[in-house]
Design an enzyme around this catalytic site. Structure first.
Site, PDB file in Angstrom:
ATOM      1  N   HIS A  14      44.455  46.757  33.509  1.00 36.66           N
ATOM      2  CA  HIS A  14      44.374  45.741  34.564  1.00 36.66           C
ATOM      3  C   HIS A  14      43.078  44.948  34.453  1.00 36.66           C
ATOM      4  O   HIS A  14      42.039  45.320  35.007  1.00 36.66           O
ATOM      5  CB  HIS A  14      44.503  46.354  35.961  1.00 36.66           C
ATOM      6  CG  HIS A  14      44.770  45.294  36.977  1.00 36.66           C
ATOM      7  ND1 HIS A  14      45.930  45.227  37.711  1.00 36.66           N
ATOM      8  CD2 HIS A  14      44.058  44.203  37.332  1.00 36.66           C
ATOM      9  CE1 HIS A  14      45.907  44.158  38.474  1.00 36.66           C
ATOM     10  NE2 HIS A  14      44.754  43.508  38.257  1.00 36.66           N
ATOM     11  N   HIS A  16      41.815  40.584  33.781  1.00 36.43           N
ATOM     12  CA  HIS A  16      42.190  39.169  33.596  1.00 36.43           C
ATOM     13  C   HIS A  16      41.200  38.524  32.641  1.00 36.43           C
ATOM     14  O   HIS A  16      39.989  38.593  32.892  1.00 36.43           O
ATOM     15  CB  HIS A  16      42.144  38.425  34.932  1.00 36.43           C
ATOM     16  CG  HIS A  16      43.063  39.016  35.971  1.00 36.43           C
ATOM     17  ND1 HIS A  16      44.279  38.458  36.288  1.00 36.43           N
ATOM     18  CD2 HIS A  16      42.948  40.134  36.730  1.00 36.43           C
ATOM     19  CE1 HIS A  16      44.871  39.203  37.216  1.00 36.43           C
ATOM     20  NE2 HIS A  16      44.079  40.234  37.501  1.00 36.43           N
ATOM     21  N   HIS A 196      50.772  42.101  41.327  1.00 39.20           N
ATOM     22  CA  HIS A 196      49.678  42.488  42.218  1.00 39.20           C
ATOM     23  C   HIS A 196      50.287  42.724  43.605  1.00 39.20           C
ATOM     24  O   HIS A 196      50.860  41.800  44.195  1.00 39.20           O
ATOM     25  CB  HIS A 196      48.646  41.374  42.331  1.00 39.20           C
ATOM     26  CG  HIS A 196      47.750  41.234  41.133  1.00 39.20           C
ATOM     27  ND1 HIS A 196      48.210  40.916  39.893  1.00 39.20           N
ATOM     28  CD2 HIS A 196      46.404  41.383  41.012  1.00 39.20           C
ATOM     29  CE1 HIS A 196      47.185  40.865  39.047  1.00 39.20           C
ATOM     30  NE2 HIS A 196      46.072  41.146  39.706  1.00 39.20           N
ATOM     31  N   GLU A 199      47.157  44.845  47.746  1.00 39.50           N
ATOM     32  CA  GLU A 199      45.732  44.500  47.627  1.00 39.50           C
ATOM     33  C   GLU A 199      45.342  43.767  48.914  1.00 39.50           C
ATOM     34  O   GLU A 199      44.619  44.303  49.734  1.00 39.50           O
ATOM     35  CB  GLU A 199      45.520  43.631  46.386  1.00 39.50           C
ATOM     36  CG  GLU A 199      44.065  43.245  46.154  1.00 39.50           C
ATOM     37  CD  GLU A 199      43.905  42.218  45.033  1.00 39.50           C
ATOM     38  OE1 GLU A 199      44.839  41.439  44.773  1.00 39.50           O
ATOM     39  OE2 GLU A 199      42.797  42.184  44.445  1.00 39.50           O
ATOM     40  N   ASP A 277      39.746  44.806  36.472  1.00 36.85           N
ATOM     41  CA  ASP A 277      40.244  43.582  37.100  1.00 36.85           C
ATOM     42  C   ASP A 277      39.542  42.316  36.592  1.00 36.85           C
ATOM     43  O   ASP A 277      40.122  41.578  35.809  1.00 36.85           O
ATOM     44  CB  ASP A 277      40.174  43.683  38.627  1.00 36.85           C
ATOM     45  CG  ASP A 277      41.239  42.856  39.323  1.00 36.85           C
ATOM     46  OD1 ASP A 277      42.093  42.284  38.633  1.00 36.85           O
ATOM     47  OD2 ASP A 277      41.229  42.790  40.572  1.00 36.85           O
ATOM     48  N   ASP A 278      38.348  42.079  37.058  1.00 38.17           N
ATOM     49  CA  ASP A 278      37.597  40.883  36.663  1.00 38.17           C
ATOM     50  C   ASP A 278      36.147  41.309  36.447  1.00 38.17           C
ATOM     51  O   ASP A 278      35.273  41.025  37.279  1.00 38.17           O
ATOM     52  CB  ASP A 278      37.694  39.821  37.768  1.00 38.17           C
ATOM     53  CG  ASP A 278      39.131  39.421  38.021  1.00 38.17           C
ATOM     54  OD1 ASP A 278      39.667  38.602  37.255  1.00 38.17           O
ATOM     55  OD2 ASP A 278      39.748  39.971  38.962  1.00 38.17           O
TER      56      ASP A 278
HETATM   57  N1  HPA Z   1      44.301  39.645  42.831  1.00 33.32           N
HETATM   58  C1  HPA Z   1      45.080  38.592  42.693  1.00 33.32           C
HETATM   59  N2  HPA Z   1      44.938  37.721  41.716  1.00 33.32           N
HETATM   60  C2  HPA Z   1      43.970  37.923  40.828  1.00 33.32           C
HETATM   61  C3  HPA Z   1      43.129  39.008  40.932  1.00 33.32           C
HETATM   62  C4  HPA Z   1      43.304  39.916  41.979  1.00 33.32           C
HETATM   63  O1  HPA Z   1      42.609  40.921  42.133  1.00 33.32           O
HETATM   64  N3  HPA Z   1      42.254  38.921  39.899  1.00 33.32           N
HETATM   65  C5  HPA Z   1      42.575  37.819  39.211  1.00 33.32           C
HETATM   66  N4  HPA Z   1      43.616  37.210  39.766  1.00 33.32           N
HETATM   67 ZN    ZN Z   2      44.159  41.660  39.002  1.00 32.58          ZN
END
Ligand code: HPA
Ligand code: ZN
Length: 342
Positions: A14, A16, A196, A199, A277-278
């Protein structure tokens, strides 16, 4: 870096690509493309890389990164740099999300982007054996029509190491029901899928991801912890969830003062995987996520093996790659268990 975590064979499912771009790399890209302000560049970049705020403000920072990506080489530079970051951490395999429509809508054609990313993936493999694959991610707030377009667009992209289709963005914008048809179309065309969910949305969003979208994996899913019936569903269907602790704490999916619910999922036998994630936008990386869980949730050496094995079992790639990876992974786990110093 924690030496015992370095030697652990790791899988990152996971993440991006846009969110892996470090400030120095974005600055290089922005200067080439003349997209950075001439004055006060430092303060401008600072705002992008400063964490804090909810999911909406995070998505604005994510969009601000995307604004500077204009040509295939930008994607090559991003993927090449991230590949190096993963190799340094002892990661064996990663599936990287890319929200391609953000770029195709701006007139950047898809094929040169994928081909540039593929070149970076090939170089990473030749250099360190790291296997990288792509997940094409839709943008939830752009609605079901856009998601169907993504499924269409994905035809013929397998040769660029695309292994699945996902959906990210603003979880509260459109309910799962509106994407039922798009996910069915993706499945019918042989794609593995992920979304997703859980969240910004609650446990019902996770239930809908399983029951309506019938996904193979769920990104985040953490809010399922609030409803035992959804936990039971995840356990019964053995749906992997990608927990990304720093991201979830930063965007408020999990309150910083709450106990992070890793054990809730593990103890129910839900196949948890761990992701970053990022990483550039949340100032983290996969090793740091695992290390944080060791410190805050009592993630034991046995749990570490379990979450990485869960990751291996949840990968989307073709069976031949999966077999090759499995052999390397299991040998790595045995060696890690023999050599562990803690
Ligand atoms: N959530 C939704 N979209 C996203 C996320 C996330 O955590 N990270 C990058 N795009
Ligand atoms: Zn994500």
């Amino acid at each position: 870096m924690n030496q015992s975590l370095f030697g652990l064979p790791k899988v990152e499912l996971h993440v991006h690509l846009e969110g892996t771009i470090r400030r120095e790399i974005l600055e290089k890209i922005g200067r080439r493309n003349n997209t950075l302000p001439v004055k006060e560049t430092g303060a401008f970049l600072e705002r992008i890389y400063r964490s804090g705020g909810d999911l909406s403000s995070f998505l604005r920072r994510f969009a601000a990164v995307c604004h500077h990506l204009r040509s295939p080489i930008d994607f090559y530079l991003a993927a090449r740099d991230y590949g190096k970051q993963l190799s340094r951490q002892g990661v064996l395999y990663a599936e990287i999300h890319l929200s391609v429509q953000i770029f195709t809508r701006r007139g950047i054609p898809l094929q040169p982007i994928l081909s540039a990313v593929d070149e970076a993936f090939e170089e990473a493999y030749r250099e360190s054996g790291l296997m990288l694959r792509l997940i094409l991610d839709g943008v939830r707030q752009w609605g079901p029509g856009s998601m169907l377009e993504l499924v269409e667009m994905a035809e013929g992209t397998r040769r660029w190491k695309v292994v699945g289709i996902g959906l990210g963005g603003d979880e509260n914008s459109f309910p799962a029901e509106s994407f039922r048809e798009a996910f069915r179309a993706a499945r019918d065309r042989g794609w593995k899928t992920t979304v997703h969910a859980g969240e910004a949305g609650g446990p019902d969003s996770v239930r809908d991801a399983v029951e309506i979208l019938k996904v193979d994996r769920i990104g985040h899913g953490v809010r399922a912890a609030g409803d035992p019936s959804v936990l039971d569903l995840l356990a019964r269907c053995q749906i992997p969830i990608d927990l990304c602790p720093t991201s979830q704490r930063e965007t408020g999916a999990v309150a910083k003062n709450d106990i992070y619910p890793l054990r809730t999922f593990l103890d129910r036998g839900i196949p948890v995987t761990i992701g970053s994630d990022d990483p550039a936008l949340f100032q983290t990386d996969l090793t740091n996520e695992l290390s944080w869980l060791q410190g805050h949730c009592g993630l034991s050496p046995e749990d570490l093996v379990r979450v990485e094995r869960n990751g291996l079992e949840a990968i989307f790639c073709e069976p031949e790659v999966r077999r090759r990876l499995g052999a390397i992974f299991h040998a790595g786990i045995r060696s890690w268990q023999r050599n562990r110093t803690d």
